[in-house]
Design a protein around this motif. Structure first.
Motif, PDB file in Angstrom:
ATOM      1  N   GLU A 277       0.814  -0.940   0.164  1.00  0.00           N
ATOM      2  CA  GLU A 277      -0.103   0.009  -0.164  1.00  0.00           C
ATOM      3  C   GLU A 277       0.788   1.391   0.063  1.00  0.00           C
ATOM      4  O   GLU A 277       0.502   2.417  -0.307  1.00  0.00           O
ATOM      5  N   GLN A 278       2.082   1.302   0.073  1.00  0.00           N
ATOM      6  CA  GLN A 278       3.146   2.315   0.241  1.00  0.00           C
ATOM      7  C   GLN A 278       3.567   2.551  -1.202  1.00  0.00           C
ATOM      8  O   GLN A 278       4.264   3.531  -1.396  1.00  0.00           O
ATOM      9  N   VAL A 279       3.282   1.725  -1.954  1.00  0.00           N
ATOM     10  CA  VAL A 279       3.968   1.780  -3.474  1.00  0.00           C
ATOM     11  C   VAL A 279       3.011   2.329  -4.569  1.00  0.00           C
ATOM     12  O   VAL A 279       1.929   1.894  -4.661  1.00  0.00           O
ATOM     13  N   THR A 280       3.540   3.285  -5.167  1.00  0.00           N
ATOM     14  CA  THR A 280       2.538   4.179  -6.112  1.00  0.00           C
ATOM     15  C   THR A 280       3.094   3.351  -7.410  1.00  0.00           C
ATOM     16  O   THR A 280       4.306   3.204  -7.716  1.00  0.00           O
ATOM     17  N   ILE A 281       2.178   3.181  -8.110  1.00  0.00           N
ATOM     18  CA  ILE A 281       2.402   2.771  -9.495  1.00  0.00           C
ATOM     19  C   ILE A 281       2.187   3.812 -10.645  1.00  0.00           C
ATOM     20  O   ILE A 281       1.304   4.378 -10.743  1.00  0.00           O
ATOM     21  N   LEU A 282       3.344   3.915 -11.336  1.00  0.00           N
ATOM     22  CA  LEU A 282       3.394   4.996 -12.560  1.00  0.00           C
ATOM     23  C   LEU A 282       3.472   3.961 -13.760  1.00  0.00           C
ATOM     24  O   LEU A 282       4.195   3.411 -14.058  1.00  0.00           O
TER      25      LEU A 282
ATOM     26  N   GLN B 168       7.984  15.873  -8.961  1.00  0.00           N
ATOM     27  CA  GLN B 168       6.716  16.701  -8.414  1.00  0.00           C
ATOM     28  C   GLN B 168       6.219  15.741  -7.291  1.00  0.00           C
ATOM     29  O   GLN B 168       5.929  16.164  -5.885  1.00  0.00           O
ATOM     30  N   GLY B 169       5.983  14.341  -7.417  1.00  0.00           N
ATOM     31  CA  GLY B 169       5.476  13.522  -6.358  1.00  0.00           C
ATOM     32  C   GLY B 169       6.445  13.545  -4.997  1.00  0.00           C
ATOM     33  O   GLY B 169       5.996  13.460  -3.829  1.00  0.00           O
ATOM     34  N   HIS B 170       7.579  13.481  -5.355  1.00  0.00           N
ATOM     35  CA  HIS B 170       8.431  13.465  -4.234  1.00  0.00           C
ATOM     36  C   HIS B 170       8.536  14.722  -3.496  1.00  0.00           C
ATOM     37  O   HIS B 170       8.663  14.777  -2.338  1.00  0.00           O
ATOM     38  N   ALA B 171       8.563  16.011  -4.338  1.00  0.00           N
ATOM     39  CA  ALA B 171       8.474  17.291  -3.478  1.00  0.00           C
ATOM     40  C   ALA B 171       7.276  17.311  -2.810  1.00  0.00           C
ATOM     41  O   ALA B 171       7.459  18.062  -1.449  1.00  0.00           O
TER      42      ALA B 171
ATOM     43  N   LEU C 259       5.211  10.226  -2.526  1.00  0.00           N
ATOM     44  CA  LEU C 259       5.903   9.120  -2.981  1.00  0.00           C
ATOM     45  C   LEU C 259       6.786   8.415  -1.930  1.00  0.00           C
ATOM     46  O   LEU C 259       7.692   9.092  -1.555  1.00  0.00           O
ATOM     47  N   LYS C 260       6.582   7.071  -1.905  1.00  0.00           N
ATOM     48  CA  LYS C 260       7.202   6.407  -0.750  1.00  0.00           C
ATOM     49  C   LYS C 260       8.218   5.391  -1.443  1.00  0.00           C
ATOM     50  O   LYS C 260       9.344   4.916  -1.082  1.00  0.00           O
ATOM     51  N   ALA C 261       7.639   4.862  -2.374  1.00  0.00           N
ATOM     52  CA  ALA C 261       8.344   3.802  -3.219  1.00  0.00           C
ATOM     53  C   ALA C 261       7.296   3.758  -4.504  1.00  0.00           C
ATOM     54  O   ALA C 261       6.227   4.160  -4.587  1.00  0.00           O
ATOM     55  N   LEU C 262       7.996   3.213  -5.646  1.00  0.00           N
ATOM     56  CA  LEU C 262       7.501   3.217  -7.064  1.00  0.00           C
ATOM     57  C   LEU C 262       7.733   1.894  -7.681  1.00  0.00           C
ATOM     58  O   LEU C 262       8.744   1.185  -7.622  1.00  0.00           O
ATOM     59  N   VAL C 263       6.728   1.688  -8.626  1.00  0.00           N
ATOM     60  CA  VAL C 263       6.790   0.725  -9.589  1.00  0.00           C
ATOM     61  C   VAL C 263       6.451   1.281 -10.842  1.00  0.00           C
ATOM     62  O   VAL C 263       5.453   1.889 -10.885  1.00  0.00           O
TER      63      VAL C 263
END
Length: 344
Positions: free
Chosen positions: A177-182, A244-247, A251-255
């Motif tokens: 649930e901490q992972v954002t999917i791009l 942008q997401g990091h700033a 974002l905590k983690a990405l796939v």
């Protein structure tokens, strides 16, 4: 019996093509960009991407592997069609392949484009390329008809989900649930996007894939734009979205999922495995890149399924989600676009 009503007697894999040595890079890119308003400095920049990989694009070898997988699927499914392969931009070119098909006595082929989504560059341009090749070959050139796009076919969706699950499992110490999917796809000019269903199909595929995996939020982003700065293209760029997401602390983690590409070719390797991966390391952001569907068994079975639909039109046309199974024959005004020409 005319060629247009003759039985299907062959299968044609239609793809983009790529250089297979340093000396082929510039001629290949000149083919790709002919008639397009792309600055030469941008072409030379892309040439360096290829040269950093020894001047060899992985796409041709990946297509050879896909052909072998399709051949096995045809054998299992009882599809008795010889397989041919032709590219838009490099050898084997479509004129070379259609000439061989004519000489082999082939009259009517089913084609699969190595692309899952409708757009001028992803569909109509390929159909124009085929028509130009038929004209070049002349009398006896085979009729070529494409199978439908499989952006919502269960085989494509499940293959994509499995690639995402594999990437999620590689993110150690991070809960799903901490992972954002791009999801990424090739950007195209806004003028092109306005006359096709590219974005709609992409968003439906993304939604279907995301609904089948355990993860956090998802977003569709774009990559690999090549037009002049003053020409609007689909956004946001994948790296801009990451910054942008990091700033914003989102974002905590990405796939990162190259949903718009069926193989891990140069644009995936450079734009994602080099540029996006480097950015994530600089930001201290855990990231994994999901593989493209490639030769995943479900994807290969999908290709066989799409062929069987055309061989037996009374059979099923599976599709997931809110959009119907796409059309086989494109309307005359489908994906119309007039590319910008270089200024003189």
């Amino acid at each position: 019996m005319s060629d247009a009503t003759a039985p299907y007697d062959s299968f044609l894999l239609v793809s983009f093509g790529g250089p297979e040595g340093p000396d082929e890079v510039i001629p290949f890119l000149e083919n790709v960009l002919r008639g397009k308003n792309v600055p030469r400095e941008r072409m030379m920049e892309v040439a360096e991407h290829y040269q950093s990989f020894g001047g060899v694009s992985p796409i041709n070898q990946q297509n050879r592997e896909l052909i072998e997988a399709i051949r096995g699927e045809f054998d299992r499914s009882g599809i008795e069609l010889p397989i041919y392969w032709g590219n838009r931009n490099w050898h084997p070119t479509l004129p070379e392949t259609l000439r061989q098909m004519r000489d082999d006595g082939r009259r009517r082929a089913l084609a699969f484009f190595t692309n899952m989504f409708s757009s001028y560059s992803g569909c109509r341009q390929y159909r124009e390329n085929i028509a130009a090749a038929q004209e070049e070959v002349g009398e006896g050139a085979p009729v070529v008809e494409k199978v439908r796009f499989g952006f919502n076919h269960p085989g494509f969706i499940e293959a994509s989900r499995e690639r995402v699950r594999t990437a999620l499992a590689e993110l150690e110490g991070v809960s799903p649930e901490q992972v954002t999917i791009l999801f990424t796809a090739h950007s195209i000019p806004m003028a092109m996007a306005a006359n096709c269903d590219y974005e709609m199909q992409l968003r439906e595929s993304c939604r279907l894939v995301a609904d089948g995996v355990e993860a956090g939020p998802w977003r569709l982003v774009f990559q690999s734009r090549s037009g002049p700065p003053q020409q609007p293209w689909l956004e946001p760029d994948v790296c801009d979205a990451i910054r942008q997401g990091h700033a914003e602390g989102q974002l905590k983690a990405l796939v990162i999922v190259p949903i718009g590409f069926v193989s891990d070719h140069m644009e995936v390797l450079y734009d994602l495995d080099e540029e996006a991966a480097t950015l994530c390391r600089e930001l201290g952001l855990p990231m994994r890149r999901a593989g493209a569907v490639g030769t995943h068994p479900e994807f290969v079975r999908m290709i066989g399924s799409l062929v069987l639909e055309r061989l037996d039109p009374t059979g099923q046309r599976p599709a997931l989600g809110e959009l119907p199974a796409w059309h086989d024959v494109c309307p005359t005004n489908c994906c119309l676009y007039t590319p910008q020409r270089p200024s003189r």
